[in-house]
Design a protein around this motif. Sequence first.
Motif, PDB file in Angstrom:
ATOM      1  N   GLU A   1     108.613  36.537 -18.231  1.00 18.49           N
ATOM      2  CA  GLU A   1     109.666  37.318 -18.883  1.00 18.49           C
ATOM      3  C   GLU A   1     109.101  38.554 -19.566  1.00 18.49           C
ATOM      4  O   GLU A   1     109.618  39.666 -19.395  1.00 18.49           O
ATOM      5  CB  GLU A   1     110.385  36.450 -19.917  1.00 18.49           C
TER       6      GLU A   1
ATOM      7  N   ASN B   1     109.698  42.392 -18.191  1.00 16.49           N
ATOM      8  CA  ASN B   1     110.488  43.252 -19.078  1.00 16.49           C
ATOM      9  C   ASN B   1     109.708  44.455 -19.599  1.00 16.49           C
ATOM     10  O   ASN B   1     110.249  45.549 -19.692  1.00 16.49           O
ATOM     11  CB  ASN B   1     111.006  42.467 -20.283  1.00 16.49           C
TER      12      ASN B   1
ATOM     13  N   PHE C   1     111.083  32.870 -12.529  1.00 13.30           N
ATOM     14  CA  PHE C   1     112.179  33.817 -12.763  1.00 13.30           C
ATOM     15  C   PHE C   1     113.535  33.150 -12.515  1.00 13.30           C
ATOM     16  O   PHE C   1     114.443  33.243 -13.332  1.00 13.30           O
ATOM     17  CB  PHE C   1     111.995  35.024 -11.853  1.00 13.30           C
ATOM     18  N   TYR C   2     113.677  32.468 -11.409  1.00 14.72           N
ATOM     19  CA  TYR C   2     114.951  31.819 -11.073  1.00 14.72           C
ATOM     20  C   TYR C   2     115.179  30.523 -11.843  1.00 14.72           C
ATOM     21  O   TYR C   2     116.311  30.051 -11.925  1.00 14.72           O
ATOM     22  CB  TYR C   2     115.048  31.560  -9.575  1.00 14.72           C
TER      23      TYR C   2
ATOM     24  N   LYS D   1     118.259  33.480 -19.793  1.00 12.11           N
ATOM     25  CA  LYS D   1     118.400  34.496 -18.749  1.00 12.11           C
ATOM     26  C   LYS D   1     118.752  35.839 -19.377  1.00 12.11           C
ATOM     27  O   LYS D   1     118.382  36.891 -18.870  1.00 12.11           O
ATOM     28  CB  LYS D   1     119.480  34.072 -17.762  1.00 12.11           C
TER      29      LYS D   1
ATOM     30  N   TYR E   1     116.207  38.867 -20.308  1.00 14.33           N
ATOM     31  CA  TYR E   1     115.827  39.957 -19.416  1.00 14.33           C
ATOM     32  C   TYR E   1     116.798  41.118 -19.619  1.00 14.33           C
ATOM     33  O   TYR E   1     118.000  40.918 -19.764  1.00 14.33           O
ATOM     34  CB  TYR E   1     115.905  39.519 -17.945  1.00 14.33           C
TER      35      TYR E   1
ATOM     36  N   TYR F   1     116.509  42.387 -14.626  1.00 13.40           N
ATOM     37  CA  TYR F   1     116.966  41.178 -13.917  1.00 13.40           C
ATOM     38  C   TYR F   1     117.506  41.547 -12.539  1.00 13.40           C
ATOM     39  O   TYR F   1     117.164  40.918 -11.546  1.00 13.40           O
ATOM     40  CB  TYR F   1     118.023  40.426 -14.722  1.00 13.40           C
TER      41      TYR F   1
ATOM     42  N   ASN G   1     115.719  40.375  -9.104  1.00 11.16           N
ATOM     43  CA  ASN G   1     116.538  39.502  -8.284  1.00 11.16           C
ATOM     44  C   ASN G   1     116.552  40.036  -6.848  1.00 11.16           C
ATOM     45  O   ASN G   1     116.315  39.282  -5.894  1.00 11.16           O
ATOM     46  CB  ASN G   1     117.964  39.424  -8.849  1.00 11.16           C
TER      47      ASN G   1
END
Length: 94
Positions: free
Chosen positions: A35, A39, A62-63, A70, A73, A78, A82
């Motif tokens: 994270e 970020n 991450f997932y 969540k 982020y 994000y 993704n």
Amino acid sequence: MHNEQIKQLISENSNLFWYTPEAEKENMSPELLVETILNYGTLETVKRLFSAMGINEVAKVFYGIKGRRKLNYYPEIYHFFNLYFKQHASRDIK
């Protein structure tokens, strides 16, 4: 625990983890590590994270973050990762 590459990455980017006590930095969770670097890290730092952990492992972390965590982020971060992981990580991660 973290391998030597990850320990070195944490040490060299210690300023990103300013809120974590120095003695705890080497023991931080993979969720916090991923994270923070996604970020706040540079492109080079993100590349080194992928090299140290493997892109599939980073995508799995991450997932694996759900709910309020969540929201830690930034929305654009994000969204970007993704899309990135959908394109570059193994299809069975998510």
